[in-house]
Write an enzyme that holds these catalytic residues in place. Sequence first.
Site, short mmCIF file in Angstrom:
data_model
loop_
_atom_site.label_atom_id
_atom_site.label_comp_id
_atom_site.label_asym_id
_atom_site.label_seq_id
_atom_site.Cartn_x
_atom_site.Cartn_y
_atom_site.Cartn_z
CG HIS A 1 -1.98 1.03 1.14
ND1 HIS A 1 -1.72 2.36 1.42
CD2 HIS A 1 -3.28 0.95 0.78
CE1 HIS A 1 -2.83 3.05 1.23
NE2 HIS A 1 -3.80 2.21 0.84
CD GLU B 1 -5.51 1.82 -2.92
OE1 GLU B 1 -6.64 1.98 -2.48
OE2 GLU B 1 -4.51 1.82 -2.20
P1 PGA Z 1 -9.52 6.07 0.69
O1 PGA Z 1 -8.32 5.03 0.83
O2 PGA Z 1 -10.72 5.31 0.21
O3 PGA Z 1 -9.71 6.65 2.05
O4 PGA Z 1 -9.07 7.09 -0.32
C1 PGA Z 1 -8.16 3.97 -0.07
C2 PGA Z 1 -6.91 3.21 0.27
O5 PGA Z 1 -5.90 3.84 0.60
O6 PGA Z 1 -6.89 1.97 0.28
#
Ligand code: PGA
Length: 234
Positions: free
Chosen positions: A97, A156
Site C-alpha cells: 500500500h 490506487e
Molecule cells: P480512501 O483510501 O478510500 O480513504 O481514499 C483507499 C486506500 O488507501 O486503500
Amino acid sequence: MNTHKNYLYIANWKSYLTYHQSVTWLQKHNKEVAELNQHHKIVLCADFLTIAHAHHHKLPLILGAQTCSAHEIGAYTGEIPAQSLRECGITYCLVGHSERRRWCHETVQESAQKITMLLQHAITPIICVSENYKQELMVLLPALHTYNNHVVVAYEPVSAIGTGILPSMDHIETAIGTIKTKIEQAIPQSRCLCLYGGSVNSSNSKELKKINGLDGFLIGKASTDFQELKKIVE
Ligand code: PGA
C-alpha cells in the site's frame, strides 16, 4: 452498469479506528456483513489486534490484514509473519500500500518478498500498485510466477487516496486493462482481478461500476462507516 457482477470489496480500515472501536464495529455489524456476504464478497482489513479478537470469537466474517512480515518467524522485532495471520484465519492481505511505502519506507522488493511469504501460507495477496504500476509490476510479478489462482491487484493512484479527487473513468479503465494484460501475459495460468481504490464512496461507486473490466474496490475511510459501506456494496 454491471449490477449483477460479483464485485470484491476490500475494506481497508488503516489506523482509523482504535481497537475498542473496531471490536465494537464488528460486534454491532458482523451479522449484517455476513448477510451481505451471501451475495457479495466483503473482506475487512482490520488491525492485527482486531483480527486476533475476531478469530478468537469466531465471528462469521472474511478478514484481511493490512500488511505482514517479509520474513518467516524469527528474530524480526515487531513483525507479524504470514504464518501467524494464517493461524488467525486470514485469507487476504494487502501488500505494498502506498502509505506503507510512504510512512514505513517499504520498498517494492520488500513487497515482492511479502507476496512470497503470503503465498507460502495460502493467503491471497492484494497487490497495491500506483500510477507507476508498470515499474512496480516488473519487480512484483516474478514472486507470482508459479501461482495458478486469481491474482488480485488494486490500482490506487496516490493522488486519489484520501483526497476526494478521482481520476477520469477513462483513465481508470485504461490502467485496469493494461494491468490485466500485463499480468495475464506474465502468468498465463492465472486470471487477474483488478480493483480500483482511492476516495471510493457511496456517491461515486455507481459511476465506477460502469467501468469495463473492473472487478471490485479497495475502500479506505468510507469503509469504516457501516451504512456507507453497505450503500457502496448494494
Ligand atoms: P480512501 O483510501 O478510500 O480513504 O481514499 C483507499 C486506500 O488507501 O486503500
